[in-house]
Design an enzyme around this catalytic site. Structure first.
Site, PDB file in Angstrom:
ATOM      1  N   ARG A  79      53.531  43.026  50.531  1.00  0.00           N
ATOM      2  CA  ARG A  79      52.660  42.611  51.644  1.00  0.00           C
ATOM      3  C   ARG A  79      53.476  42.070  52.805  1.00  0.00           C
ATOM      4  NH1 ARG A  79      48.628  38.846  48.249  1.00  0.00           N
ATOM      5  NH2 ARG A  79      48.681  40.130  46.387  1.00  0.00           N
ATOM      6  N   GLU A 139      42.292  49.160  52.327  1.00  0.00           N
ATOM      7  CA  GLU A 139      41.699  47.924  52.825  1.00  0.00           C
ATOM      8  C   GLU A 139      42.563  47.301  53.909  1.00  0.00           C
ATOM      9  OE1 GLU A 139      41.752  44.335  50.494  1.00  0.00           O
ATOM     10  OE2 GLU A 139      39.704  43.801  50.999  1.00  0.00           O
TER      11      GLU A 139
HETATM   12  C1  8ZB Z   1      42.464  37.739  48.580  1.00  0.00           C
HETATM   13  C2  8ZB Z   1      42.247  38.186  47.182  1.00  0.00           C
HETATM   14  C3  8ZB Z   1      42.411  37.084  46.178  1.00  0.00           C
HETATM   15  C4  8ZB Z   1      41.875  37.500  44.850  1.00  0.00           C
HETATM   16  C5  8ZB Z   1      42.962  38.279  42.992  1.00  0.00           C
HETATM   17  C6  8ZB Z   1      43.017  36.786  42.923  1.00  0.00           C
HETATM   18  C7  8ZB Z   1      41.869  36.418  43.827  1.00  0.00           C
HETATM   19  C8  8ZB Z   1      45.388  38.858  43.335  1.00  0.00           C
HETATM   20  C9  8ZB Z   1      45.733  40.172  41.643  1.00  0.00           C
HETATM   21  C10 8ZB Z   1      44.423  39.747  41.581  1.00  0.00           C
HETATM   22  C11 8ZB Z   1      44.068  40.936  39.694  1.00  0.00           C
HETATM   23  C12 8ZB Z   1      46.202  41.042  40.632  1.00  0.00           C
HETATM   24  N1  8ZB Z   1      44.234  38.932  42.652  1.00  0.00           N
HETATM   25  N2  8ZB Z   1      46.313  39.616  42.740  1.00  0.00           N
HETATM   26  N3  8ZB Z   1      43.589  40.113  40.624  1.00  0.00           N
HETATM   27  N4  8ZB Z   1      45.342  41.392  39.659  1.00  0.00           N
HETATM   28  N5  8ZB Z   1      47.461  41.505  40.621  1.00  0.00           N
HETATM   29  O1  8ZB Z   1      42.664  38.545  44.325  1.00  0.00           O
HETATM   30  O2  8ZB Z   1      42.837  36.327  41.613  1.00  0.00           O
HETATM   31  O3  8ZB Z   1      40.660  36.531  43.128  1.00  0.00           O
END
Ligand code: 8ZB
Length: 482
Positions: free
Chosen positions: A99, A170
């Site tokens: 990112r 996205e």
């Molecule tokens: C902005 C997005 C945040 C959300 C989830 C976080 C939070 C981030 C991963 C993921 C599953 C990943 N999140 N990285 N969920 N696998 N590698 O995005 O927990 O809910």
């Protein structure tokens, strides 16, 4: 400001820039647009994101999508195939190094993950895996897959993933800057996202529909609906100008049922209004609802209740898609099992709501009226600042605090607007900052906050705001004094 404007990027300039973008990391050499078109053309219909969205929209269905991403291709395939039976469309969450365009560190993460036998990255480093690795992933899946990330400069990521058969991407120049970065100038991220949208436009012109989804929830922390709606509309207009045709606008659950239903219902109407006014007619608009993006309860049963409230609202308001949380939200990246649990709870709630009547109430209509008045007031000023150009208008509006996202880290965001919940948990404005809302709307916010203050026998203050930020993780909606 530089020469930023909301005009379609010139073909020759785009091609020249593309040459530079593809040199950003070794795997860029593997991108060839003619091959990319062949890969996309060969995708079976059940792997095309735009088709899944169009069908859901036509049939009034709501699609479920989890978040997931790990370091290595084989493990990521296994993870997504473990989620696939429980959802409708798949994600690939990109790791934090990628990112920030830190591909050398992402590579180190890949190498160490291989040695450790477990993922040491918080997502899938798609740039490092290159077109070849990403193609192996897409080929091993049975559903459409989207790139989900948080990248201010996602040009190389878009080139590689779209060349590999990802069919949705996205992000946006505002929504992937203001909540995610501190020092990236807004004009720069908007320009980089014009490139991503133009790339999608080129696919569209070749007959390949790629879905684009601005990131709706922004900071996920007490964001008033009009704030995220304005960003969604601006990013929609920027995307359509570059040739995007399939666009999904998002909204993050705020917690009050009437306000959340009103927000989703108004989003579609407002976006169509501004898109049509700008002369766009050839686009397909859908919506996505994000389950609660703020702090979650640690307890998995309590977290599941938060997830279910979101599912109820999303289905009542007929969102085209729901981004599903997991009962592990408070503790970090979820396991496969936790992710399945969130999807199963959401599916159960969606199924139980599906056949029910559309809930309507004067409260919902009032919230719609307020959101519409707010969005129109801010859009009018953005268009005025930009002399009719939304790219320039957006940059000037953020600089002046005309647009202001609460709790955002970016220097480009003024950070004076301060939200607070009212006595029913709807999000109101404690301090409007420099956002030019009409006097009657401001009076409405003041009255709603005063009502809560009386009920709690305390003056409205920043303490109330702090209590609200913590409230849901502490098992309530409104942060009342003990
Ligand atoms: C902005 C997005 C945040 C959300 C989830 C976080 C939070 C981030 C991963 C993921 C599953 C990943 N999140 N990285 N969920 N696998 N590698 O995005 O927990 O809910």
């Amino acid at each position: 400001m530089t020469d930023l404007n909301n005009r379609r990027l010139d073909a020759a300039a785009f091609d020249a820039e593309r040459g530079e973008v593809l040199q950003g990391w070794a795997t860029g050499a593997g991108v060839c647009f003619a091959d990319a078109l062949r890969v996309q053309e060969a995708l079976p219909v059940e792997k095309r994101f735009a088709v899944a969205l169009a069908e859901a929209d036509a049939q009034g269905h709501t699609l479920l999508q989890p978040r997931a991403g790990v370091a290595l291709v084989r493990e990521h395939v296994a993870l997504l195939n473990g989620l696939s039976p429980y959802c409708d469309v798949l994600p690939t969450t990109i790791d934090a190094y990628t990112r920030h365009n830190r591909y050398a560190e992402a590579q180190e993460g890949i190498d160490r993950s291989r040695a450790a036998g477990t993922s040491l990255l918080n997502g899938f480093p798609a740039v490092n895996h290159g077109v070849e690795g990403c193609r192996r992933l897409v080929e091993a899946l049975e559903k459409p897959v989207q790139v989900r990330h948080g990248t201010p400069d996602a040009r190389l990521l878009a080139e590689i993933t779209l060349a590999a058969g990802f069919s949705s991407f996205e992000g946006g120049g505002i929504s992937y800057n203001i909540p995610y970065a501190k020092h990236v100038p807004l004009e720069r991220s908007i320009r980089h996202w014009q490139y991503c949208d133009r790339l999608v436009g080129r696919f569209e012109e070749a007959g390949i529909s790629i879905n684009r989804e601005p990131f709706g929830p922004l900071t996920g922390t007490l964001v008033p609906p009009f704030v995220s709606h304005v960003v969604a509309i601006l990013e929609g207009l920027l995307a359509l100008e570059q040739g995007v045709k399939c666009i999904t606008l998002g909204y993050g659950q705020a917690g009050n049922v009437a306000q959340d239903i009103a927000a989703l219902r108004s989003l579609r109407r407002l976006a169509n209004h501004y898109f049509l006014n700008a002369g766009f007619t050839d686009y397909r608009l859908t919506t996505v609802f994000h389950q609660w993006m703020g702090g979650f309860p640690e307890d998995e049963s309590q977290a599941t209740a938060v997830i279910c409230l979101g599912a109820l609202v999303a289905r009542q308001a007929r969102a085209t898609k729901i981004i599903v949380k997991t009962p592990h939200e408070a503790s970090g990246v979820p396991t496969l099992e936790a992710n399945q649990a969130g999807l199963k709870a959401t599916r159960q709630m969606v199924n139980m709501i599906s056949d029910q009547n559309r809930v309507d109430s004067p409260d919902i209509q009032m919230e719609i009226d307020v959101i519409e008045a707010e969005v129109h007031a801010v859009m009018r000023e953005i268009l005025r600042l930009g002399g009719g150009d939304v790219a320039r208008g957006a940059v000037l509006a953020f600089a002046a605090g005309v647009m202001d996202v609460p709790f955002a880290p970016a220097k480009a965001n003024l950070g004076k607007l301060t939200p607070v919940r009212d006595n029913h948990g709807a999000i109101r404005l404690f301090d409007v900052g420099n956002v030019p809302l009409p006097a009657d709307v401001l009076a409405f916010h003041r009255d709603k906050i005063a009502e809560r203050a009386r009920a709690e026998r305390r003056d409205p203050s920043f303490n109330m705001v702090v209590d609200d930020v913590r409230a849901i993780s502490a098992s309530k909606l409104v942060g009342r004094p003990a």
